[in-house]
Design a protein around this motif. Structure first.
Motif, mmCIF file in Angstrom:
data_model
loop_
_atom_site.group_PDB
_atom_site.id
_atom_site.type_symbol
_atom_site.label_atom_id
_atom_site.label_comp_id
_atom_site.label_asym_id
_atom_site.label_seq_id
_atom_site.Cartn_x
_atom_site.Cartn_y
_atom_site.Cartn_z
ATOM 1 N N VAL A 129 0.854 -1.191 0.000
ATOM 2 C CA VAL A 129 0.000 0.000 0.000
ATOM 3 C C VAL A 129 0.886 1.235 0.000
ATOM 4 O O VAL A 129 1.809 1.343 0.809
ATOM 5 C CB VAL A 129 -0.923 0.016 1.233
ATOM 6 C CG1 VAL A 129 -1.694 1.331 1.299
ATOM 7 C CG2 VAL A 129 -1.888 -1.154 1.177
ATOM 8 N N GLN A 130 0.588 2.137 -0.886
ATOM 9 C CA GLN A 130 1.285 3.421 -0.911
ATOM 10 C C GLN A 130 0.292 4.517 -0.562
ATOM 11 O O GLN A 130 -0.849 4.510 -1.035
ATOM 12 C CB GLN A 130 1.901 3.672 -2.279
ATOM 13 C CG GLN A 130 3.068 2.737 -2.581
ATOM 14 C CD GLN A 130 3.763 3.105 -3.878
ATOM 15 O OE1 GLN A 130 3.131 3.513 -4.837
ATOM 16 N NE2 GLN A 130 5.082 2.967 -3.895
ATOM 17 N N GLN A 182 -0.433 8.704 -0.193
ATOM 18 C CA GLN A 182 -0.010 10.028 -0.659
ATOM 19 C C GLN A 182 -0.889 11.070 0.013
ATOM 20 O O GLN A 182 -2.076 11.195 -0.304
ATOM 21 C CB GLN A 182 -0.138 10.121 -2.174
ATOM 22 C CG GLN A 182 0.283 11.448 -2.760
ATOM 23 C CD GLN A 182 1.784 11.671 -2.701
ATOM 24 O OE1 GLN A 182 2.569 10.750 -2.940
ATOM 25 N NE2 GLN A 182 2.190 12.877 -2.362
ATOM 26 N N SER A 204 -3.106 3.415 -2.576
ATOM 27 C CA SER A 204 -3.113 2.475 -3.693
ATOM 28 C C SER A 204 -3.666 1.147 -3.211
ATOM 29 O O SER A 204 -3.843 0.912 -2.019
ATOM 30 C CB SER A 204 -1.691 2.298 -4.228
ATOM 31 O OG SER A 204 -0.877 1.696 -3.229
ATOM 32 N N GLY A 205 -3.938 0.235 -4.106
ATOM 33 C CA GLY A 205 -4.365 -1.096 -3.698
ATOM 34 C C GLY A 205 -5.866 -1.299 -3.790
ATOM 35 O O GLY A 205 -6.631 -0.340 -3.904
ATOM 36 N N ARG A 206 -6.281 -2.556 -3.693
ATOM 37 C CA ARG A 206 -7.679 -2.911 -3.895
ATOM 38 C C ARG A 206 -8.391 -3.355 -2.629
ATOM 39 O O ARG A 206 -9.537 -3.717 -2.681
ATOM 40 C CB ARG A 206 -7.777 -4.036 -4.934
ATOM 41 C CG ARG A 206 -7.332 -3.615 -6.310
ATOM 42 C CD ARG A 206 -7.319 -4.796 -7.264
ATOM 43 N NE ARG A 206 -6.231 -5.713 -6.961
ATOM 44 C CZ ARG A 206 -6.008 -6.837 -7.643
ATOM 45 N NH1 ARG A 206 -6.810 -7.196 -8.611
ATOM 46 N NH2 ARG A 206 -4.995 -7.616 -7.328
ATOM 47 N N ASN A 265 -10.683 5.165 -2.324
ATOM 48 C CA ASN A 265 -9.442 4.823 -1.605
ATOM 49 C C ASN A 265 -8.804 6.046 -0.953
ATOM 50 O O ASN A 265 -7.580 6.245 -1.022
ATOM 51 C CB ASN A 265 -8.411 4.160 -2.545
ATOM 52 C CG ASN A 265 -8.720 2.708 -2.825
ATOM 53 O OD1 ASN A 265 -9.813 2.231 -2.542
ATOM 54 N ND2 ASN A 265 -7.764 2.003 -3.394
ATOM 55 N N THR A 266 -9.612 6.847 -0.322
ATOM 56 C CA THR A 266 -9.126 8.113 0.230
ATOM 57 C C THR A 266 -9.666 8.321 1.642
ATOM 58 O O THR A 266 -10.836 8.026 1.914
ATOM 59 C CB THR A 266 -9.527 9.291 -0.668
ATOM 60 O OG1 THR A 266 -9.023 9.069 -1.987
ATOM 61 C CG2 THR A 266 -8.957 10.593 -0.131
#
Length: 127
Positions: A1-2, A4, A24-26, A76-77
């Motif tokens: 997982v990244q 930002q 990132s990621g699902r 994803n936030t």
């Protein structure tokens, strides 16, 4: 997982600011997401956290009633809405993710329990 983080900057005392952290990621909903902050010369401290579903939240006493954490799992936030900002809120703010973290008070406030960290975004509150 990244992770930002974005949204930091300079604001006057009493003002508002919203931080965002894109992941990132699902499997975003499997992560407890937290915001921590580190002021100059101080240790990193817990600010707020939210469960994977978004149903549960927890705040440090110093920000309770002024900050609101939320998340949009479709995007994803995770967000941190900061109102009534004070000079003592000045810090680098970090978002962090913990995979399948058991939701207990001790677990969710402890930085060591978070697996992934964003790069940090500086929030400066002027008096």
């Amino acid at each position: 997982v990244q992770l930002q983080a974005s949204g930091g900057g300079l604001v006057q005392a009493g003002g508002s600011m919203r931080l965002s952290c894109a992941a990132s990621g699902r499997t975003f909903s499997s992560y407890v997401m937290g915001w921590f902050r580190q002021a100059p010369g101080k240790e990193r401290e817990f600010a707020a956290t939210i469960s994977g579903s978004g149903v549960s939240t927890h705040y440090a006493d110093s920000v309770k009633g002024r900050f609101t954490i939320s998340r949009d799992n479709a995007r994803n936030t995770v967000y941190l809405q900061m109102n009534s900002l004070r000079p003592e809120d000045t810090a680098v703010y970090y978002c962090a993710a913990a995979f399948n973290l058991w939701w207990t008070h001790y677990n969710i406030i402890r930085p060591a329990n978070y697996d992934y960290w964003g790069q940090g975004t500086l929030v400066t509150v002027s008096s």
